[in-house]
Write a protein that holds these residues in place. Structure first.
Motif, short mmCIF file in Angstrom:
data_model
loop_
_atom_site.label_atom_id
_atom_site.label_comp_id
_atom_site.label_asym_id
_atom_site.label_seq_id
_atom_site.Cartn_x
_atom_site.Cartn_y
_atom_site.Cartn_z
N HIS A 216 0.49 -1.39 0.14
CA HIS A 216 0.13 0.06 -0.51
C HIS A 216 1.01 0.61 0.10
O HIS A 216 0.66 2.31 -0.90
N GLN A 217 1.69 1.27 1.06
CA GLN A 217 2.68 1.96 0.75
C GLN A 217 3.65 2.59 0.00
O GLN A 217 3.82 3.61 -0.62
N LYS A 218 3.70 1.50 -0.81
CA LYS A 218 4.83 1.55 -1.98
C LYS A 218 3.71 2.49 -3.22
O LYS A 218 4.56 2.92 -4.02
N PHE A 219 2.66 1.70 -3.53
CA PHE A 219 1.74 2.25 -4.69
C PHE A 219 1.11 3.46 -4.14
O PHE A 219 1.12 4.46 -5.43
N CYS A 220 0.84 3.99 -2.81
CA CYS A 220 0.92 5.32 -2.58
C CYS A 220 1.53 5.99 -3.04
O CYS A 220 1.73 7.39 -3.55
N GLN A 221 3.10 5.68 -2.98
CA GLN A 221 4.07 6.60 -3.08
C GLN A 221 4.08 6.64 -4.76
O GLN A 221 4.88 7.67 -5.15
N LEU A 222 3.77 5.79 -5.63
CA LEU A 222 4.66 5.36 -6.95
C LEU A 222 2.47 6.92 -7.68
O LEU A 222 2.94 6.62 -8.74
N GLY A 223 2.01 6.68 -6.72
CA GLY A 223 1.02 7.02 -7.03
C GLY A 223 -0.17 6.96 -7.98
O GLY A 223 -1.12 7.00 -8.58
N ARG A 224 -0.51 5.48 -7.27
CA ARG A 224 -1.12 5.06 -7.62
C ARG A 224 -2.00 3.81 -7.49
O ARG A 224 -1.77 3.86 -5.71
N PRO A 225 -3.36 3.54 -7.73
CA PRO A 225 -4.25 2.78 -6.35
C PRO A 225 -3.80 1.44 -6.53
O PRO A 225 -2.84 0.54 -7.18
N THR A 226 -3.57 1.50 -4.89
CA THR A 226 -3.08 -0.33 -4.41
C THR A 226 -4.17 -1.33 -5.51
O THR A 226 -5.32 -1.45 -5.39
N PRO A 227 -3.26 -2.50 -6.05
CA PRO A 227 -4.14 -3.29 -6.36
C PRO A 227 -4.74 -4.07 -5.28
O PRO A 227 -5.43 -4.22 -4.37
N GLU A 228 -5.52 -4.70 -5.87
CA GLU A 228 -6.60 -6.18 -5.28
C GLU A 228 -5.42 -7.37 -4.45
O GLU A 228 -4.40 -7.51 -5.76
#
Length: 367
Positions: free
Chosen positions: A79-91
């Motif tokens: 979750h933290q990594k995808f937030c940093q990437l500006g992307r929604p967290t995958p299922e």
């Protein structure tokens, strides 16, 4: 003995349950947290296209306070990594695996509270998380092809799929000791090599190319399989069983026909199997130590010896009682572990024997 039918940790939340006697395993998970995070971030960073879902499996999850620790860690890091990437967290498809005798009911009852705490800590943008129980042996396929991105297992792969077929009687022993015949030592190593190879081959089919695994096993630094570093606790349990033989409570043949389905491997032995199987690259291979004793600096007075003896006896009972009860009968279990405590109080453990060695390997599936 059909290991897959009998092997499981003591369920429930009672005094002899695994849930109440798994702090050592919890320490092992904590000590490998950075290695696990590194592998998870590697998956997130090397994915060429952002996936709609990620598959995670914890193999040998057991039940109790440790079961959802790695699941929670995986969710938070992703979750933290995808937030940093500006992307929604995958299922996130999260699979908890263990043998059918595992106490899955306790796990499932804890999930509502787990999800509530997870949402409170990560917010509503966390994304969907689906947790499933998968009963079955990890010495074979468990999941569909290329459905997983990350596999974790801690303190499970030293358990074998079966008791090795021994060419000689391992007289008076329940695991490897200095008195075990060389043919018995060889049979144990060969069983570990077969099982670990099957495990790696099965996971290579289930992981996506570039997927990762972090595996932690009880291990030994010594290249001598019968060294006390790997099997001293089982040697003491064997001594307790032999004491019951001398008291006429167990037949000698019963002890001679019981052998633990376990192998405490060295890093070199693990590396050899991984390289020979050929599906994975080794990113890290490390050893670490955990102390059996809670407070090693308080000296060897009687109170400390009794506390240490009680803790170790409960730990061994939580992990081995179902196997022992199946062979020797439930009625003898209280007497057996009382005798083990007495042995531990008298003999204790020196500084080396009081250390539990772990081997952790981080692997990447070859593309």
């Amino acid at each position: 003995m059909e290991v897959a039918q009998v092997l499981h940790m003591n369920g429930g939340i009672g005094e002899t349950s695994y849930a109440c006697n798994s702090s050592l395993q919890g320490k092992a998970i904590s000590m490998t947290k950075l290695i696990t995070k590194e592998a998870i971030l590697h998956i997130c960073s090397t994915t060429t296209t952002f996936p709609k879902s990620l598959g995670f499996a914890d193999l040998g999850c057991s039940s109790g306070p440790n079961t959802l620790v790695v699941v929670s860690h995986f969710i938070k890091v992703v979750h933290q990594k995808f937030c940093q990437l500006g992307r929604p967290t995958p299922e996130l498809n999260l699979f908890l695996n263990d043998l059918p005798g595992n106490d899955f009911n306790t796990i499932f009852r804890s999930l509502p509270g787990f999800f509530k705490k997870l949402r409170e800590g990560n917010g509503d943008d966390l994304g969907p998380c689906f947790i499933s129980g998968v009963p079955g042996s990890f010495y074979g396929r468990l999941f569909s092809g290329q459905s997983l991105h990350f596999v974790h297992s801690s303190y499970c792969l030293h358990w074998l799929s079966q008791v090795p077929r021994l060419p000689e009687i391992n007289k008076g022993n329940i695991y490897l000791t200095k008195t075990s015949p060389p043919s018995v030592v060889k049979a144990y190593l060969e069983q570990f090599e077969r099982d670990f190879s099957v495990f790696l081959r099965s996971r290579s089919e289930e992981l996506v190319p570039g997927g990762c695994m972090v595996l932690t096993l009880r291990g030994r630094r010594s290249e001598e399989p019968s060294s006390r570093e790997g099997g001293y606790s089982w040697e003491l349990l064997g001594q307790a069983l032999n004491d019951l033989v001398s008291q006429g409570l167990i037949e000698e043949e019963k002890v001679n026909t019981f052998n633990m389905p376990i192998y405490i491997a060295s890093p070199r032995e693990m590396k050899s199997v991984i390289e020979r199987e050929g599906s994975f690259d080794i990113d890290r291979l490390e050893t670490s130590e955990i102390k059996w004793r809670e407070e090693d600096n308080l000296g060897d007075n009687e109170a400390n010896k009794l506390r240490d003896a009680n803790n170790l006896a409960r730990y061994l009972r939580a992990v081995a009682e179902p196997l022992l009860a199946d062979h020797f009968g439930e009625a003898l279990m209280e007497e057996l572990f009382c005798r083990l405590r007495e042995i531990l109080v008298v003999d204790g453990m020196d500084k080396e024997e009081a250390k539990l060695v772990s081997v952790t390997v981080s692997l990447t599936r070859r593309k």
